[in-house]
Design an enzyme around this catalytic site. Structure first.
Site, PDB file in Angstrom:
ATOM      1  N   ASN A 197       0.637  -1.675   0.761  1.00 47.63           N
ATOM      2  CA  ASN A 197       0.083  -0.178  -0.287  1.00 47.63           C
ATOM      3  C   ASN A 197       0.823   1.373  -0.258  1.00 47.63           C
ATOM      4  OD1 ASN A 197       0.442  -0.900   2.682  1.00 47.63           O
ATOM      5  ND2 ASN A 197      -0.901   0.209   3.519  1.00 47.63           N
ATOM      6  N   GLU A 237       1.825   4.048   7.522  1.00 49.93           N
ATOM      7  CA  GLU A 237       0.701   3.409   6.390  1.00 49.93           C
ATOM      8  C   GLU A 237       0.280   5.030   5.707  1.00 49.93           C
ATOM      9  OE1 GLU A 237       0.349   0.547   6.680  1.00 49.93           O
ATOM     10  OE2 GLU A 237       0.135  -0.134   7.945  1.00 49.93           O
TER      11      GLU A 237
END
Length: 242
Positions: A136, A143
């Site tokens: 991702n 993140e």
């Protein structure tokens, strides 16, 4: 940014080890920022081989790791301390007192993040930061978010990261839900960055990171703004690049 296309994983590992070796030889007391995960294992094996052949000396090297799971003790076989010890530290002559990894067993997130920031600052920053690339776009455990997190912080892991890491645990339920990680600012303050990427499954995210818009939704895209980035990736990972 310099991009080196390699034939396969072994070639990628060898060329990445060349970059790290040059750093250690040029500055024997350098600070290496180290990464975990499956991608750098081959690179670490190369470094071990070179040390055992007498070509590298790690006795003065200091290291700081990107991240650690919150809640795992150092001797847990999935902790990142255990990973670094078994895949690199035990087979080279680095002083373990000069190796630094966030303390996953510190329950007070603010306390641990402040401590780790001060450790990195006390070393004068990182000379060469090794990075892998998450599916991702995460680097370290930074993140996808609405903003770039600057310094060491505690992060809630996304479901995609938990899914990617569950193969290392008995089940997905055993994967920690939080981790301590260096922030984007800390990573970007490294004098040089080495990004290693392998496999067709990383091709789309590597393209987005290197050629797409700079956005916290793709944390690795921030690397486009660093003035000294080396990307070592195999043909499969670079297959979607123009």
């Amino acid at each position: 940014m310099r991009i080196y296309k390699t034939k396969d994983y072994e070639d990628m590992s060898r060329k990445a080890a060349n970059v790290i070796s040059a750093q250690v030889i040029t500055k024997p007391d350098c600070v290496l920022g180290l990464a975990t995960g499956s991608t750098p294992i081959g690179t670490y094996k190369q470094l071990i081989e070179r040390y055992q052949n007498g070509d590298l000396d790690f006795s003065e090297v200091k290291s700081v790791n990107l991240d650690e799971y919150k809640g795992l003790p150092k001797d847990h076989d999935q902790s990142y301390y255990y990973f670094m010890y078994t895949n690199l530290f035990k087979d080279i002559n680095i002083d373990l007192d000069n190796t630094n990894i966030p303390n996953g067993m510190e329950p007070d997130s603010d306390k641990e993040c402040d401590r780790y920031n001060k450790v990195i600052e006390s070393m004068g920053g990182v000379d060469l930061q090794i990075l892998g690339l998450g599916h991702n776009g995460h680097i370290g455990f930074n993140e996808p978010e609405e903003v770039f997190e600057k310094l060491t912080h505690c992060v809630d892991l996304t479901e995609s990261t938990i899914e990617a890491n569950k193969r290392f645990f008995a089940s997905a339920d055993d994967v920690p839900r939080q981790a301590y990680t260096m922030g984007i600012k800390t990573i970007m303050q490294a004098k040089k960055i080495l990004l290693v990427v392998s496999g067709e499954d990383k091709a789309a995210i590597l393209r987005d990171a290197l050629c797409g818009p700079i956005t916290p939704q793709v944390p690795a895209s921030i690397l486009q703004l660093h003035n000294d980035v080396i990307v070592v990736a195999d043909e499969a990972a670079l297959s979607l690049m123009d």
